[in-house]
Write a protein that holds these residues in place. Structure first.
Motif, PDB file in Angstrom:
ATOM      1  N   ASP A 208       0.863  -1.046  -0.130  1.00 10.36           N
ATOM      2  CA  ASP A 208      -0.043   0.030  -0.073  1.00 10.36           C
ATOM      3  C   ASP A 208       0.927   1.120  -0.022  1.00 10.36           C
ATOM      4  O   ASP A 208       1.613   1.622   0.646  1.00 10.36           O
ATOM      5  N   THR A 209       0.661   2.237  -1.050  1.00 11.01           N
ATOM      6  CA  THR A 209       1.690   3.238  -1.122  1.00 11.01           C
ATOM      7  C   THR A 209       1.058   4.457  -0.241  1.00 11.01           C
ATOM      8  O   THR A 209       1.549   5.554  -0.351  1.00 11.01           O
ATOM      9  N   GLY A 210      -0.184   4.334  -0.068  1.00 12.14           N
ATOM     10  CA  GLY A 210      -1.030   5.407   0.830  1.00 12.14           C
ATOM     11  C   GLY A 210      -1.731   6.352  -0.326  1.00 12.14           C
ATOM     12  O   GLY A 210      -2.481   7.272   0.367  1.00 12.14           O
ATOM     13  N   VAL A 211      -1.668   5.882  -1.554  1.00 12.98           N
ATOM     14  CA  VAL A 211      -2.592   6.588  -2.701  1.00 12.98           C
ATOM     15  C   VAL A 211      -3.863   5.466  -2.922  1.00 12.98           C
ATOM     16  O   VAL A 211      -3.593   4.494  -3.155  1.00 12.98           O
ATOM     17  N   SER A 212      -5.014   5.995  -2.458  1.00 16.21           N
ATOM     18  CA  SER A 212      -6.108   5.336  -2.549  1.00 16.21           C
ATOM     19  C   SER A 212      -6.930   5.687  -3.908  1.00 16.21           C
ATOM     20  O   SER A 212      -7.136   7.089  -4.196  1.00 16.21           O
ATOM     21  N   GLN A 213      -7.762   4.700  -4.305  1.00 19.65           N
ATOM     22  CA  GLN A 213      -8.641   5.109  -5.895  1.00 19.65           C
ATOM     23  C   GLN A 213      -9.710   4.469  -5.492  1.00 19.65           C
ATOM     24  O   GLN A 213     -10.052   3.246  -4.866  1.00 19.65           O
ATOM     25  N   ASP A 214     -10.992   5.154  -5.846  1.00 20.80           N
ATOM     26  CA  ASP A 214     -12.362   4.441  -5.687  1.00 20.80           C
ATOM     27  C   ASP A 214     -13.229   4.847  -6.907  1.00 20.80           C
ATOM     28  O   ASP A 214     -13.173   5.971  -7.356  1.00 20.80           O
ATOM     29  N   PRO A 215     -14.041   4.007  -7.617  1.00 23.26           N
ATOM     30  CA  PRO A 215     -13.855   2.481  -7.231  1.00 23.26           C
ATOM     31  C   PRO A 215     -12.958   1.601  -7.838  1.00 23.26           C
ATOM     32  O   PRO A 215     -11.840   2.258  -8.353  1.00 23.26           O
ATOM     33  N   ARG A 216     -12.602   0.465  -7.289  1.00 17.68           N
ATOM     34  CA  ARG A 216     -11.442  -0.267  -7.884  1.00 17.68           C
ATOM     35  C   ARG A 216     -11.911  -0.697  -9.425  1.00 17.68           C
ATOM     36  O   ARG A 216     -11.184  -1.152 -10.144  1.00 17.68           O
ATOM     37  N   HIS A 217     -13.253  -1.339  -9.709  1.00 15.39           N
ATOM     38  CA  HIS A 217     -13.769  -1.699 -10.694  1.00 15.39           C
ATOM     39  C   HIS A 217     -15.056  -0.902 -11.185  1.00 15.39           C
ATOM     40  O   HIS A 217     -15.846  -0.691 -10.033  1.00 15.39           O
ATOM     41  N   LYS A 218     -15.224  -0.595 -12.281  1.00 13.60           N
ATOM     42  CA  LYS A 218     -16.466   0.050 -12.991  1.00 13.60           C
ATOM     43  C   LYS A 218     -16.872  -0.432 -14.101  1.00 13.60           C
ATOM     44  O   LYS A 218     -15.959  -0.623 -15.062  1.00 13.60           O
TER      45      LYS A 218
END
Lengths: 117, 109
Positions: free
Chosen positions: A1-11
């Motif tokens: 985990d780099t500390g960068v989050s993204q949402d959603p993971r799938h679309k």
């Protein structure tokens, strides 16, 4: 985990629909980048922000694409009227400029995989 | 377009050193050599970078030729978890990354 989050993971979406992705960078990072990656290819640069200012946009970023970073923290990438060719992994990265930190390393999130049917 | 040339794929036995070459004959004086890797279905991960001196960190070593026209990334003791696509990138500091297609490294048990 780099500390960068993204949402959603799938679309998964149907052609013609609008989609929006979110990226939360590492908290003190003032630079934020968006990249797109299609199958078998390396990531391609789309755009980048320094704080809330969008400083560069690729020619890949057609007028159906818009990115914002309203308060210089999280960013959103919206695609309007999606097309099948938009199917890809959308990656976000954040960094600090070299004048501020000892490194300008870009830290990437896990990506949002978009499938347009 | 990417300014680097890398082999499409390579194999390496587990426990051996993996040596990944990269050609960047048009590199300019203020451009650095960066290496990132991407494990399947994950975002790219920074490995190492250098300007003209050889560099080493906990992940790898970077050997840059004296004329700076090529470099080699060395993973000293490859493990199965090192199976990934490795990207060699030439860029200025604080710039966007222009990725090529990279080298697909397979670590064989």
């Amino acid at each position: 985990d780099t500390g960068v989050s993204q949402d959603p993971r799938h679309k998964i979406t149907k052609r013609g629909q609008n989609v929006t992705f979110r990226c939360d960078p590492i908290s003190e990072h003032n630079r934020l980048y968006w990249y797109r990656q299609t199958l078998g290819q390396g990531p391609e640069f789309l755009t980048y922000f320094q704080n809330e200012a969008q400083l560069e946009k690729s020619r890949l970023l057609s007028d159906r694409f818009s990115a914002e970073r309203p308060k210089g923290s999280f960013s959103t990438l919206e695609i309007q009227r999606t097309e099948q060719g938009d199917s890809a992994m959308y990656l976000c990265a954040s960094s600090l400029p070299i004048q501020v930190a000892s490194t300008d390393t870009q830290y990437f999130g896990p990506g949002t995989r978009l499938t347009v049917l | 377009d990417a300014k680097t040339t890398q082999p499409t794929s390579m194999d390496c036995a587990e426990g051996r050193a993996a040596n990944l070459p990269c050609n960047h004959s048009t590199i300019s004086g203020n451009e650095y050599v960066y290496w990132y890797r991407q494990i399947h279905s994950q975002g790219p991960q920074y490995i190492i970078h250098g300007l003209k001196n050889n560099e080493t960190n906990e992940m790898a070593s970077l050997i840059i030729t004296e004329d700076r026209k090529s470099s080699t990334l060395i993973l000293p003791h490859a493990t199965l978890r090192d199976t990934a696509v490795y990207y060699c990138i030439v860029m200025n500091r604080d710039d966007k990354i222009i990725f090529g297609k990279g080298t697909r490294l397979h670590i064989l048990p």
